[in-house]
Design a protein around this motif. Structure first.
Motif, PDB file in Angstrom:
ATOM      1  N   LYS A   3       0.808  -1.216   0.000  1.00  0.00           N
ATOM      2  CA  LYS A   3       0.000   0.000   0.000  1.00  0.00           C
ATOM      3  C   LYS A   3       0.844   1.271   0.000  1.00  0.00           C
ATOM      4  CE  LYS A   3      -3.732  -2.278   2.419  1.00  0.00           C
ATOM      5  NZ  LYS A   3      -4.529  -2.352   3.618  1.00  0.00           N
ATOM      6  N   THR A   4       2.149   1.147   0.109  1.00  0.00           N
ATOM      7  CA  THR A   4       2.994   2.335   0.183  1.00  0.00           C
ATOM      8  C   THR A   4       3.725   2.566  -1.132  1.00  0.00           C
ATOM      9  OG1 THR A   4       4.866   1.087   1.036  1.00  0.00           O
ATOM     10  CG2 THR A   4       3.367   2.041   2.653  1.00  0.00           C
ATOM     11  N   ILE A   5       4.200   3.783  -1.296  1.00  0.00           N
ATOM     12  CA  ILE A   5       4.942   4.158  -2.493  1.00  0.00           C
ATOM     13  C   ILE A   5       6.430   4.027  -2.185  1.00  0.00           C
ATOM     14  CG2 ILE A   5       5.454   6.067  -4.052  1.00  0.00           C
ATOM     15  CD1 ILE A   5       2.590   7.076  -3.477  1.00  0.00           C
ATOM     16  N   CYS A   6       7.171   3.411  -3.093  1.00  0.00           N
ATOM     17  CA  CYS A   6       8.608   3.217  -2.908  1.00  0.00           C
ATOM     18  C   CYS A   6       9.327   4.562  -3.004  1.00  0.00           C
ATOM     19  CB  CYS A   6       9.136   2.249  -3.955  1.00  0.00           C
ATOM     20  SG  CYS A   6      10.912   1.979  -3.854  1.00  0.00           S
ATOM     21  N   LYS A   7       9.975   4.944  -1.920  1.00  0.00           N
ATOM     22  CA  LYS A   7      10.680   6.231  -1.885  1.00  0.00           C
ATOM     23  C   LYS A   7      11.870   6.240  -2.837  1.00  0.00           C
ATOM     24  CE  LYS A   7       9.346   6.909   2.904  1.00  0.00           C
ATOM     25  NZ  LYS A   7       8.784   5.615   3.251  1.00  0.00           N
ATOM     26  N   ALA A   8      12.598   5.131  -2.925  1.00  0.00           N
ATOM     27  CA  ALA A   8      13.763   5.049  -3.816  1.00  0.00           C
ATOM     28  C   ALA A   8      13.337   5.197  -5.274  1.00  0.00           C
ATOM     29  CB  ALA A   8      14.504   3.738  -3.605  1.00  0.00           C
ATOM     30  N   LYS A   9      12.189   4.632  -5.630  1.00  0.00           N
ATOM     31  CA  LYS A   9      11.689   4.761  -6.999  1.00  0.00           C
ATOM     32  C   LYS A   9      11.273   6.203  -7.270  1.00  0.00           C
ATOM     33  CE  LYS A   9       8.342   3.084 -10.297  1.00  0.00           C
ATOM     34  NZ  LYS A   9       7.186   2.257 -10.557  1.00  0.00           N
ATOM     35  N   ASN A  10      10.584   6.814  -6.327  1.00  0.00           N
ATOM     36  CA  ASN A  10      10.148   8.202  -6.503  1.00  0.00           C
ATOM     37  C   ASN A  10      11.318   9.162  -6.650  1.00  0.00           C
ATOM     38  OD1 ASN A  10       7.449   7.721  -6.535  1.00  0.00           O
ATOM     39  ND2 ASN A  10       7.057   8.455  -4.478  1.00  0.00           N
ATOM     40  N   LEU A  11      12.428   8.861  -5.986  1.00  0.00           N
ATOM     41  CA  LEU A  11      13.614   9.715  -6.061  1.00  0.00           C
ATOM     42  C   LEU A  11      14.468   9.416  -7.294  1.00  0.00           C
ATOM     43  CD1 LEU A  11      14.685   9.644  -2.306  1.00  0.00           C
ATOM     44  CD2 LEU A  11      13.620  11.536  -3.545  1.00  0.00           C
ATOM     45  N   ARG A  17      10.191  -0.886  -7.674  1.00  0.00           N
ATOM     46  CA  ARG A  17      10.286  -1.182  -6.251  1.00  0.00           C
ATOM     47  C   ARG A  17      10.937  -2.537  -6.018  1.00  0.00           C
ATOM     48  NH1 ARG A  17       4.932  -0.239  -3.671  1.00  0.00           N
ATOM     49  NH2 ARG A  17       5.865  -1.247  -1.929  1.00  0.00           N
ATOM     50  N   GLY A  18      11.479  -2.738  -4.842  1.00  0.00           N
ATOM     51  CA  GLY A  18      12.159  -3.985  -4.504  1.00  0.00           C
ATOM     52  C   GLY A  18      11.202  -5.162  -4.447  1.00  0.00           C
ATOM     53  N   LYS A  19      11.777  -6.349  -4.406  1.00  0.00           N
ATOM     54  CA  LYS A  19      10.971  -7.570  -4.336  1.00  0.00           C
ATOM     55  C   LYS A  19      10.308  -7.672  -2.970  1.00  0.00           C
ATOM     56  CE  LYS A  19      13.646 -10.148  -7.638  1.00  0.00           C
ATOM     57  NZ  LYS A  19      14.432 -11.343  -7.911  1.00  0.00           N
ATOM     58  N   ALA A  20       9.076  -8.134  -2.987  1.00  0.00           N
ATOM     59  CA  ALA A  20       8.323  -8.293  -1.751  1.00  0.00           C
ATOM     60  C   ALA A  20       8.678  -9.617  -1.083  1.00  0.00           C
ATOM     61  CB  ALA A  20       6.824  -8.255  -2.039  1.00  0.00           C
ATOM     62  N   SER A  21       8.592  -9.611   0.223  1.00  0.00           N
ATOM     63  CA  SER A  21       8.889 -10.796   1.011  1.00  0.00           C
ATOM     64  C   SER A  21       7.800 -10.950   2.068  1.00  0.00           C
ATOM     65  CB  SER A  21      10.260 -10.619   1.670  1.00  0.00           C
ATOM     66  OG  SER A  21      10.516 -11.657   2.567  1.00  0.00           O
ATOM     67  N   LEU A  22       7.125 -12.083   2.071  1.00  0.00           N
ATOM     68  CA  LEU A  22       6.109 -12.358   3.086  1.00  0.00           C
ATOM     69  C   LEU A  22       6.836 -12.812   4.343  1.00  0.00           C
ATOM     70  CD1 LEU A  22       3.243 -12.762   4.104  1.00  0.00           C
ATOM     71  CD2 LEU A  22       3.247 -14.995   3.022  1.00  0.00           C
ATOM     72  N   GLU A  23       6.732 -12.041   5.404  1.00  0.00           N
ATOM     73  CA  GLU A  23       7.505 -12.329   6.616  1.00  0.00           C
ATOM     74  C   GLU A  23       6.708 -13.007   7.716  1.00  0.00           C
ATOM     75  OE1 GLU A  23      10.871 -11.991   6.968  1.00  0.00           O
ATOM     76  OE2 GLU A  23      10.737 -11.561   4.826  1.00  0.00           O
ATOM     77  N   TRP A  24       5.448 -12.642   7.902  1.00  0.00           N
ATOM     78  CA  TRP A  24       4.653 -13.253   8.956  1.00  0.00           C
ATOM     79  C   TRP A  24       3.176 -12.980   8.749  1.00  0.00           C
ATOM     80  CZ3 TRP A  24       2.414  -9.617  12.456  1.00  0.00           C
ATOM     81  CH2 TRP A  24       2.957  -8.329  12.401  1.00  0.00           C
ATOM     82  N   HIS A  25       2.346 -13.713   9.511  1.00  0.00           N
ATOM     83  CA  HIS A  25       0.889 -13.556   9.497  1.00  0.00           C
ATOM     84  C   HIS A  25       0.425 -13.227  10.919  1.00  0.00           C
ATOM     85  CE1 HIS A  25       1.308 -15.965   5.817  1.00  0.00           C
ATOM     86  NE2 HIS A  25       0.154 -15.433   5.456  1.00  0.00           N
ATOM     87  N   ASP A  26      -0.578 -12.365  11.017  1.00  0.00           N
ATOM     88  CA  ASP A  26      -1.226 -12.128  12.306  1.00  0.00           C
ATOM     89  C   ASP A  26      -1.994 -13.377  12.691  1.00  0.00           C
ATOM     90  OD1 ASP A  26      -0.432  -9.517  12.770  1.00  0.00           O
ATOM     91  OD2 ASP A  26      -2.180  -8.649  11.762  1.00  0.00           O
TER      92      ASP A  26
END
Length: 74
Positions: A3-11, A17-26
């Motif tokens: 849901k966020t905008i990649c700051k490095a891409k905007n600059l 944007r970088g590759k996404a990584s699923l880290e955990w679940h609630d």
């Protein structure tokens, strides 16, 4: 992360944007994704923009611990 905008891409530091990584679940099954970020080719360190971004995977453990403490507190 999604849901966020990649700051490095905007600059203009990176093309996408970088590759996404699923880290955990609630406990309710909500997934939490983080960005793996980009490394500086000359130093092999994360770009400063990525290193300071809360969506980077380096903050996943800290966010998980906060989430657990909130669940215990409720």
């Amino acid at each position: 992360m999604a849901k966020t905008i990649c700051k490095a891409k905007n600059l203009g530091e990176v093309r996408e944007r970088g590759k996404a990584s699923l880290e955990w679940h609630d406990e309710d099954g909500t997934p939490h994704y983080y960005c793996q970020g980009y490394k500086d080719a000359s130093t092999e360190e994360l770009l400063p923009t990525c290193r300071n971004c809360r969506d980077n995977v380096i903050f996943a453990q800290e966010d998980l611990e906060k989430s657990i403490l909130q669940e215990v507190g409720n």
